[in-house]
Design an enzyme around this catalytic site. Structure first.
Site, short mmCIF file in Angstrom:
data_model
loop_
_atom_site.label_atom_id
_atom_site.label_comp_id
_atom_site.label_asym_id
_atom_site.label_seq_id
_atom_site.Cartn_x
_atom_site.Cartn_y
_atom_site.Cartn_z
N GLN A 1 0.85 -1.20 0.00
CA GLN A 1 0.00 0.00 0.00
C GLN A 1 0.88 1.25 0.00
O GLN A 1 0.38 2.36 -0.13
CB GLN A 1 -0.89 0.02 1.25
CG GLN A 1 -1.82 -1.18 1.38
CD GLN A 1 -2.47 -1.22 2.74
OE1 GLN A 1 -3.55 -0.64 2.95
NE2 GLN A 1 -1.83 -1.90 3.68
N ASN A 2 2.17 1.05 0.17
CA ASN A 2 3.10 2.18 0.32
C ASN A 2 3.45 2.77 -1.04
O ASN A 2 3.47 2.07 -2.05
CB ASN A 2 4.38 1.73 1.02
CG ASN A 2 4.10 1.13 2.39
OD1 ASN A 2 3.05 1.41 2.98
ND2 ASN A 2 5.00 0.29 2.89
N HIS B 1 -1.26 1.61 -4.32
CA HIS B 1 -1.62 3.03 -4.17
C HIS B 1 -0.70 3.94 -4.96
O HIS B 1 -0.63 5.14 -4.70
CB HIS B 1 -1.63 3.41 -2.68
CG HIS B 1 -2.72 2.74 -1.92
ND1 HIS B 1 -2.70 2.58 -0.55
CD2 HIS B 1 -3.87 2.15 -2.34
CE1 HIS B 1 -3.80 1.94 -0.16
NE2 HIS B 1 -4.52 1.67 -1.23
N GLY C 1 2.83 -4.68 8.90
CA GLY C 1 2.86 -3.23 9.08
C GLY C 1 1.69 -2.49 8.49
O GLY C 1 1.83 -1.41 7.90
N SER D 1 -2.53 -1.21 9.32
CA SER D 1 -3.62 -1.14 10.31
C SER D 1 -4.84 -1.90 9.79
O SER D 1 -5.80 -2.13 10.53
CB SER D 1 -4.00 0.33 10.55
OG SER D 1 -4.35 0.94 9.30
N PRO E 1 3.40 -4.21 15.71
CA PRO E 1 3.51 -4.00 17.15
C PRO E 1 2.16 -3.86 17.87
O PRO E 1 2.10 -3.99 19.09
CB PRO E 1 4.29 -2.69 17.26
CG PRO E 1 4.03 -1.98 15.99
CD PRO E 1 3.79 -3.03 14.96
P1 OAD Z 1 -1.25 2.97 9.02
O1 OAD Z 1 -0.50 4.14 9.53
O2 OAD Z 1 -2.75 3.00 8.97
O3 OAD Z 1 -0.84 1.67 9.88
C1 OAD Z 1 0.51 1.43 10.14
C2 OAD Z 1 0.58 0.10 10.86
O4 OAD Z 1 1.96 -0.22 11.01
C3 OAD Z 1 -0.03 0.17 12.26
O5 OAD Z 1 -0.78 -1.02 12.48
C4 OAD Z 1 1.20 0.23 13.16
O6 OAD Z 1 0.96 -0.41 14.40
C5 OAD Z 1 2.19 -0.58 12.36
N1 OAD Z 1 3.59 -0.29 12.65
C6 OAD Z 1 4.14 0.84 13.16
N2 OAD Z 1 5.49 0.69 13.28
C7 OAD Z 1 5.78 -0.56 12.80
C8 OAD Z 1 6.98 -1.31 12.65
N3 OAD Z 1 8.18 -0.81 13.02
N4 OAD Z 1 6.90 -2.58 12.13
C9 OAD Z 1 5.71 -3.10 11.76
N5 OAD Z 1 4.52 -2.44 11.87
C10 OAD Z 1 4.57 -1.19 12.39
O7 OAD Z 1 -0.68 2.64 7.56
P2 OAD Z 1 -1.34 1.69 6.47
O8 OAD Z 1 -2.04 0.52 7.09
O9 OAD Z 1 -0.32 1.40 5.46
O10 OAD Z 1 -3.83 5.04 1.65
O11 OAD Z 1 -2.46 2.68 5.83
C11 OAD Z 1 -3.18 2.19 4.73
C12 OAD Z 1 -3.51 3.33 3.83
O12 OAD Z 1 -4.15 4.41 4.55
C13 OAD Z 1 -2.32 4.00 3.18
O13 OAD Z 1 -1.84 3.28 2.08
C14 OAD Z 1 -2.94 5.31 2.73
C15 OAD Z 1 -3.72 5.67 3.97
O14 OAD Z 1 -4.88 6.40 3.65
C16 OAD Z 1 -3.83 5.95 0.62
O15 OAD Z 1 -3.10 6.90 0.64
C17 OAD Z 1 -4.79 5.61 -0.48
#
Ligand code: OAD
Length: 239
Positions: A96-97, A114, A186, A188, A213
């Site tokens: 998604q990154n 994305h 990684g 949410s 985490p």
């Molecule tokens: P989020 O910021 O929603 O979630 C990040 C996740 O990574 C959380 O569950 C954290 O607990 C976890 N996390 C943090 N540090 C970490 C680490 N060191 N190792 C592993 N996990 C860790 O980001 P995304 O789930 O990627 O969409 O968000 C999804 C989408 O929401 C993005 O692609 C973007 C946003 O709107 C668009 O831009 C279309």
């Protein structure tokens, strides 16, 4: 323990999908979207920045924000998590990154659901897509114009309310339907349709592993949940 179970699943798997979110880039000092305090959206109004309306209302503001994010991404390097994932040579990496770090770590042809922040495209949708070099030349604070139709250029990323790139989505769906193991790292698990991919893999018979985490809604799908930072645990698992 969880790490041994995951290593066993990796050994037995032949069709692996690695589904990643912003957390896999957190240890590259790229802010996630929703983590408290560091989350990107906490500092910006997504409605003003990550939407077509926001760009149309103020192209220079949105372009400048992405230019600063591109500059930040260029300063960052893939971390141990990206490198461990790149060592899973037969895996399909669906991310998604938009930071391009999986490819920089050596993953071949990651599925970028994305888009990618370093690539521009035509805001009017005439079909023009540029590459990072185009931006290097024109990466000013004011969006350059599409060389084909003269409209503004915009970042080639998916904004709120926009469709995912059909070809990327098709590749991701096909990989998840065929998978016998899906590592979810990684994310949410809050943003659909991307967050629906692990359920699709599970429905197709794949084992699901969730790594991160904090608890997420995707934990409920998992055969194994491993609480930890991707950069800490993935090298141990993969190697
Ligand atoms: P989020 O910021 O929603 O979630 C990040 C996740 O990574 C959380 O569950 C954290 O607990 C976890 N996390 C943090 N540090 C970490 C680490 N060191 N190792 C592993 N996990 C860790 O980001 P995304 O789930 O990627 O969409 O968000 C999804 C989408 O929401 C993005 O692609 C973007 C946003 O709107 C668009 O831009 C279309």
């Amino acid at each position: 323990m969880e790490i041994d179970r995951i290593r066993g699943l990796l050994r037995d798997a032949s069709r692996i999908v690695v589904f990643t979110g912003a957390g896999v880039s957190a240890e590259s000092a790229i802010p996630t979207f929703r983590d408290a305090l560091t989350g990107l959206w906490a500092r910006y109004e997504p409605e003003r920045l990550a939407t077509e309306e926001g760009f149309a209302a103020d192209p220079a503001l949105v372009w400048g924000w992405y230019a600063s994010r591109r500059a930040a991404v260029r300063q960052c390097a893939p971390n141990a998590a990206h490198h461990a994932i790149a060592r899973l040579h037969s895996a399909v990496v669906v991310t998604q990154n938009v930071d391009g770090l999986h490819a920089r770590a050596g993953t071949i042809d990651p599925v970028e659901l994305h888009g990618n922040i370093v690539r521009p495209k035509c805001f009017a949708g005439c079909g023009w897509h540029g590459d990072a070099d185009t931006l290097e030349a024109a990466d000013a604070r004011v969006p350059p114009h599409c060389p084909d139709c003269g409209a503004h250029a915009r970042p080639d990323v998916v904004w709120f309310g926009e469709m995912l790139p059909p070809a990327a989505w098709a590749r991701a769906e096909e990989a998840c339907r065929a998978a016998d193991l899906c590592l979810v790292v990684g994310t949410s698990g809050l943003v659909y349709p991307a967050a629906g991919l692990p359920a699709l893999a599970r429905a197709s018979g794949a084992a699901i592993v969730v790594i991160g985490p904090e608890a997420t809604p995707l934990d409920a799908l998992a055969d194994v949940v491993l609480r930890g930072r991707a950069g800490d645990v993935l090298p141990t698992i993969v190697d």
